[in-house]
Scaffold this motif. Sequence first.
Motif, PDB file in Angstrom:
ATOM      1  N   ILE A 254       0.846  -1.198   0.000  1.00  0.00           N
ATOM      2  CA  ILE A 254       0.000   0.000   0.000  1.00  0.00           C
ATOM      3  C   ILE A 254       0.889   1.259   0.000  1.00  0.00           C
ATOM      4  O   ILE A 254       0.633   2.229  -0.715  1.00  0.00           O
ATOM      5  CB  ILE A 254      -0.959  -0.029   1.217  1.00  0.00           C
ATOM      6  N   GLY A 255       1.956   1.214   0.810  1.00  0.00           N
ATOM      7  CA  GLY A 255       2.865   2.354   0.904  1.00  0.00           C
ATOM      8  C   GLY A 255       3.586   2.613  -0.416  1.00  0.00           C
ATOM      9  O   GLY A 255       3.642   3.753  -0.893  1.00  0.00           O
ATOM     10  N   VAL A 256       4.107   1.551  -1.032  1.00  0.00           N
ATOM     11  CA  VAL A 256       4.833   1.685  -2.301  1.00  0.00           C
ATOM     12  C   VAL A 256       3.907   2.262  -3.367  1.00  0.00           C
ATOM     13  O   VAL A 256       4.271   3.176  -4.112  1.00  0.00           O
ATOM     14  CB  VAL A 256       5.376   0.292  -2.732  1.00  0.00           C
ATOM     15  N   SER A 257       2.686   1.733  -3.395  1.00  0.00           N
ATOM     16  CA  SER A 257       1.724   2.189  -4.387  1.00  0.00           C
ATOM     17  C   SER A 257       1.371   3.667  -4.176  1.00  0.00           C
ATOM     18  O   SER A 257       1.256   4.432  -5.134  1.00  0.00           O
ATOM     19  CB  SER A 257       0.476   1.318  -4.296  1.00  0.00           C
ATOM     20  N   LEU A 258       1.225   4.044  -2.918  1.00  0.00           N
ATOM     21  CA  LEU A 258       0.882   5.432  -2.606  1.00  0.00           C
ATOM     22  C   LEU A 258       2.002   6.378  -3.040  1.00  0.00           C
ATOM     23  O   LEU A 258       1.742   7.501  -3.477  1.00  0.00           O
ATOM     24  CB  LEU A 258       0.624   5.561  -1.091  1.00  0.00           C
ATOM     25  N   CYS A 259       3.230   5.931  -2.933  1.00  0.00           N
ATOM     26  CA  CYS A 259       4.357   6.757  -3.381  1.00  0.00           C
ATOM     27  C   CYS A 259       4.268   7.041  -4.875  1.00  0.00           C
ATOM     28  O   CYS A 259       4.813   8.021  -5.370  1.00  0.00           O
ATOM     29  CB  CYS A 259       5.691   6.057  -3.097  1.00  0.00           C
ATOM     30  N   LEU A 260       3.599   6.131  -5.592  1.00  0.00           N
ATOM     31  CA  LEU A 260       3.442   6.323  -7.032  1.00  0.00           C
ATOM     32  C   LEU A 260       2.121   7.041  -7.353  1.00  0.00           C
ATOM     33  O   LEU A 260       1.836   7.323  -8.513  1.00  0.00           O
ATOM     34  CB  LEU A 260       3.470   4.965  -7.745  1.00  0.00           C
ATOM     35  N   GLY A 261       1.324   7.289  -6.314  1.00  0.00           N
ATOM     36  CA  GLY A 261       0.081   8.029  -6.503  1.00  0.00           C
ATOM     37  C   GLY A 261      -1.156   7.164  -6.638  1.00  0.00           C
ATOM     38  O   GLY A 261      -2.237   7.667  -6.930  1.00  0.00           O
ATOM     39  N   PHE A 262      -1.041   5.847  -6.424  1.00  0.00           N
ATOM     40  CA  PHE A 262      -2.196   4.948  -6.548  1.00  0.00           C
ATOM     41  C   PHE A 262      -2.572   4.377  -5.189  1.00  0.00           C
ATOM     42  O   PHE A 262      -1.690   3.975  -4.433  1.00  0.00           O
ATOM     43  CB  PHE A 262      -1.875   3.779  -7.496  1.00  0.00           C
ATOM     44  N   GLU A 263      -3.875   4.349  -4.941  1.00  0.00           N
ATOM     45  CA  GLU A 263      -4.321   3.817  -3.643  1.00  0.00           C
ATOM     46  C   GLU A 263      -4.754   2.367  -3.789  1.00  0.00           C
ATOM     47  O   GLU A 263      -5.527   2.030  -4.678  1.00  0.00           O
ATOM     48  CB  GLU A 263      -5.476   4.654  -3.112  1.00  0.00           C
ATOM     49  N   LEU A 264      -4.267   1.526  -2.894  1.00  0.00           N
ATOM     50  CA  LEU A 264      -4.695   0.125  -2.855  1.00  0.00           C
ATOM     51  C   LEU A 264      -5.610  -0.067  -1.651  1.00  0.00           C
ATOM     52  O   LEU A 264      -5.494   0.658  -0.660  1.00  0.00           O
ATOM     53  CB  LEU A 264      -3.476  -0.800  -2.726  1.00  0.00           C
ATOM     54  N   PRO A 265      -6.509  -1.050  -1.716  1.00  0.00           N
ATOM     55  CA  PRO A 265      -7.431  -1.248  -0.582  1.00  0.00           C
ATOM     56  C   PRO A 265      -6.714  -1.795   0.655  1.00  0.00           C
ATOM     57  O   PRO A 265      -5.705  -2.488   0.534  1.00  0.00           O
ATOM     58  CB  PRO A 265      -8.430  -2.281  -1.124  1.00  0.00           C
ATOM     59  N   ASP A 266      -7.288  -1.487   1.813  1.00  0.00           N
ATOM     60  CA  ASP A 266      -6.761  -2.033   3.075  1.00  0.00           C
ATOM     61  C   ASP A 266      -6.908  -3.540   3.089  1.00  0.00           C
ATOM     62  O   ASP A 266      -7.875  -4.086   2.556  1.00  0.00           O
ATOM     63  CB  ASP A 266      -7.576  -1.491   4.262  1.00  0.00           C
ATOM     64  N   ASN A 267      -5.968  -4.216   3.740  1.00  0.00           N
ATOM     65  CA  ASN A 267      -6.045  -5.683   3.787  1.00  0.00           C
ATOM     66  C   ASN A 267      -6.168  -6.195   5.218  1.00  0.00           C
ATOM     67  O   ASN A 267      -6.579  -7.334   5.428  1.00  0.00           O
ATOM     68  CB  ASN A 267      -4.808  -6.278   3.107  1.00  0.00           C
ATOM     69  N   PHE A 268      -5.778  -5.391   6.177  1.00  0.00           N
ATOM     70  CA  PHE A 268      -5.841  -5.791   7.596  1.00  0.00           C
ATOM     71  C   PHE A 268      -6.331  -4.614   8.413  1.00  0.00           C
ATOM     72  O   PHE A 268      -5.949  -3.480   8.156  1.00  0.00           O
ATOM     73  CB  PHE A 268      -4.457  -6.228   8.108  1.00  0.00           C
ATOM     74  N   ARG A 269      -7.157  -4.926   9.432  1.00  0.00           N
ATOM     75  CA  ARG A 269      -7.651  -3.868  10.307  1.00  0.00           C
ATOM     76  C   ARG A 269      -7.643  -4.386  11.742  1.00  0.00           C
ATOM     77  O   ARG A 269      -8.644  -4.703  12.301  1.00  0.00           O
ATOM     78  CB  ARG A 269      -9.053  -3.452   9.864  1.00  0.00           C
ATOM     79  N   TYR A 270      -6.457  -4.534  12.297  1.00  0.00           N
ATOM     80  CA  TYR A 270      -6.276  -4.946  13.702  1.00  0.00           C
ATOM     81  C   TYR A 270      -7.067  -6.225  14.033  1.00  0.00           C
ATOM     82  O   TYR A 270      -7.931  -6.228  14.907  1.00  0.00           O
ATOM     83  CB  TYR A 270      -6.636  -3.784  14.641  1.00  0.00           C
ATOM     84  N   PRO A 271      -6.787  -7.308  13.332  1.00  0.00           N
ATOM     85  CA  PRO A 271      -7.602  -8.533  13.470  1.00  0.00           C
ATOM     86  C   PRO A 271      -7.526  -9.187  14.844  1.00  0.00           C
ATOM     87  O   PRO A 271      -8.455  -9.893  15.229  1.00  0.00           O
ATOM     88  CB  PRO A 271      -7.010  -9.469  12.410  1.00  0.00           C
ATOM     89  N   TYR A 272      -6.418  -8.982  15.586  1.00  0.00           N
ATOM     90  CA  TYR A 272      -6.322  -9.661  16.878  1.00  0.00           C
ATOM     91  C   TYR A 272      -7.120  -8.943  17.972  1.00  0.00           C
ATOM     92  O   TYR A 272      -7.021  -9.306  19.138  1.00  0.00           O
ATOM     93  CB  TYR A 272      -4.848  -9.858  17.270  1.00  0.00           C
ATOM     94  N   ALA A 273      -7.903  -7.947  17.571  1.00  0.00           N
ATOM     95  CA  ALA A 273      -8.861  -7.350  18.514  1.00  0.00           C
ATOM     96  C   ALA A 273     -10.275  -7.669  18.055  1.00  0.00           C
ATOM     97  O   ALA A 273     -11.235  -7.056  18.513  1.00  0.00           O
ATOM     98  CB  ALA A 273      -8.654  -5.847  18.585  1.00  0.00           C
ATOM     99  N   ALA A 274     -10.397  -8.650  17.154  1.00  0.00           N
ATOM    100  CA  ALA A 274     -11.726  -8.988  16.632  1.00  0.00           C
ATOM    101  C   ALA A 274     -12.580  -9.623  17.723  1.00  0.00           C
ATOM    102  O   ALA A 274     -12.083 -10.402  18.538  1.00  0.00           O
ATOM    103  CB  ALA A 274     -11.591  -9.954  15.463  1.00  0.00           C
ATOM    104  N   ILE A 275     -13.850  -9.271  17.720  1.00  0.00           N
ATOM    105  CA  ILE A 275     -14.793  -9.900  18.655  1.00  0.00           C
ATOM    106  C   ILE A 275     -15.639 -10.860  17.829  1.00  0.00           C
ATOM    107  O   ILE A 275     -16.571 -10.439  17.140  1.00  0.00           O
ATOM    108  CB  ILE A 275     -15.657  -8.834  19.357  1.00  0.00           C
TER     109      ILE A 275
END
Lengths: 495, 356
Positions: A254-275
Amino acid sequence: MVFNSYTFIVFFAIVLVLHNLPFAWKTKKINLLLASYLFYALWNPPFILLLWLSTVVDYYMAKLIAIEQRPRNRKLLLTVSLVLNLGMLSYFKYGGFLLENFTALLSAMGIVYQAARPDIILPVGISFYTFVTLSYTLDVYRRKFAPEPSFLNFALFVTYFPHLVAGPIVRPEDLIPQFKTPRRATSEQLSWGLFLLSLGLFMKVTIADGLLADPADLIFGLPFPVQSLDAWMGVLAFSGQIFCDFAGYSTCAIGVSLCLGFELPDNFRYPYAAIGFSDFWRRWHITLSTWLRDYLYIPLGGNRHGAFKTYVNLMITMLLGGLWHGASWTFVVWGGLHGLFLCLERFWRNRASRRRAMRTDAIPVESVVSRAAVIPPIRLSNPLAQFGLAMLTLFLVNITWVFFRAPTFGGATLLLLSMFGVIPNGAPMLTNLAILTVSSVTIGIILCHWLMRNSSLLALSKRLPWWGLSLGWSSLLILVILTQKSSGSFIYFQF
Amino acid sequence: MKTTNYVKATWLTLILVLTFVAGWEAYWRHNHYVLAYNDDESLWANTRKQIYQSSPARPVVIGSSRIKYDLDLETWQRITGEKPIQLSIVGTSPRPLLTDLGNDPAFKGTLIIDVTEPLFFTPSGAFPEKEADKRVKAYPNWSLSQQASFQINRVLEANFLFLDDFYLALNPLLSRLPIPQRPGTWGGPVFPYEFSVNGFDRQNKMADAMVADTAIQNKVKQVWMDVGAHSPKDVIAGPPLVDILNQTRKSIDQIRARGGQVVFVRTPSDGPMYAIEKQLFPRAQYWDRLLAYTQTPGIYFSDYPALTRFTCPEWSHLTPKDAILFTQDLLPIIEQKTGWSLRKNASAPKLSSSTL
């Protein structure tokens, strides 16, 4: 090429410079496409042919599907695309597995058959780019997405190097529209992209490879039982390792892509706090879970045909999701366990909501009965109860990781028995330093996930003073430089 | 996003990281740390690539750490005109490497096999084989990308001390923390920095400080005692030993069938370590049997006064100065024992050692 390599640093610097030179937009896209092929070819050049085949066939199949009006012919064209993509995936990824099981089946029937051991090398990223191209063809077939007229845009969508080998698994609508107009990262996008790249490298190099890989490899590689503490530490080490390895890769991408100006979708959102497990799959490998939901679970019928069929669909989806991760029955069991937990959770939630509905109808809230209960009801809105449920979820997730990581069922069983103290007098294996390291990292990950579960890194960074962000960022990079040693490859490359 | 915040943060980060790197490097230089190359999979793979140019004057060397210290590659090159291809891996058995060379149809060269009995005579799949196995398996998959990274890394390692991942990476640094040992466990040997400096040609040398300071030598001796205390007490014998001999013979026969040549070398050890090795692995039952079984010449250091005159400061390896003398004396013995022509110029007089 992996993100955690010197080659990538040089490669990325050149790509970044080229992308910021005053070339025509088409030239820049051609540069990106050639760079992406180079990125892939530096692993194993011949496999680039498979990537080309998949790209060319899906580009033209989608065009034909869009033009064709007769449903039967549309289906036939779709089948060609599916057979080609899934056929390649099956041959390279599951060829050996299928043959092994076929031989075992014959042997069980008393037929002696010894097949030559196939020497098939798995092309890196085939599971990922197959799903990317499939989503395009399926979306065009469903008329959700118009076929892309530009071959360059489509080829770049499939091959774009940040997501090519280990995701995030992009959909056509995620990326193709971004290729249509000239893009260049703003200075803040470039800065944030570099920060994400640093964070991803820290997760991969320092945490996954540097601190957790050795204890996990040691415990999962032992052919004898260990003490309960060691078994748990080994599983927790793998739990942290797989998260930091994979989320680290996604964060880099995601970071590399953003440096080139393209946004990639999120793939993780703090899964070890999942209920709960449904929450877990909304936070873990999000682009895979949504892919499975949209292209497998829902087409199977989803939850539209009654409770029983819903449970069956859930199980099928998770079993196939498990098999996607690797050609082994241990992965199938891993997926099956997740499916089972999802079903149980669904059953429990449905029953609880039915009961709540009945109670609300019959007894007023805060009634005498409710107030007179010996054990006060656990309110799920209570943060402590939520944390407890999150820890219960994590506990069960860790049980499933045993099957994911153990090379055999025997190994998984041995470790599970050790974890729950069923086998007494297991050997102590991990040093105090290893135990301290795994415990500290695990607590750190859980705290970080819990505190951030309803927030985002970007939101957090906005609250920090610029020098505070810089101090944290510097610390990450210094630790990456100090760690030095990295296995090079990411765990998810093998999937 | 506030533009200035992120851009400012980026610049400050760059300054802080560069300042740290400069300070960290200066710290190790100030402490007289010696520049070394990481003896990792890539350096090994880069050396492995060269085996097809092997000849008696440029043999492939496989073994454990002793031959990496004791065979001085510069001295060998000075005498023969060629540098050996050093494939030995510290702390491992050379048998996985021998199997690999035996199975490689393109390898027809000359091979020196260093035998350190406690490592050579271990059951297949045992711990001393793991690292060697890992490198052998990784070699065919050494990608173009990894090769390019190796070339960049090579330049960096030639200039920065702090890139030594054996001693100065995060994990080795953490392992030096004074955390009490958990009963029944062992984190592996922790050597003093001065014990080993690895060169690009994969030769190991003790640092000058180690040669001069008996306190450092004693620390290494203590490490060997720890290693001994945590090693399996059972010595391999019976059918598993026959398996090892069979596997070794098979690989050597494969190499010979292609025109290759092989010699075994038993390099010096000293003090209690040599005494234990002799006791656990009696020469007649292991070394002599290995040579007889494989029909291969072998050089056992104690058979030659020229090779027996050295003292290993920490019982197991020679100092850099002694390695030069040892190599000078070993070459004529190899010539005599194998009939190989090692001299730079074929018309030059035969190599000789004053103490031979």
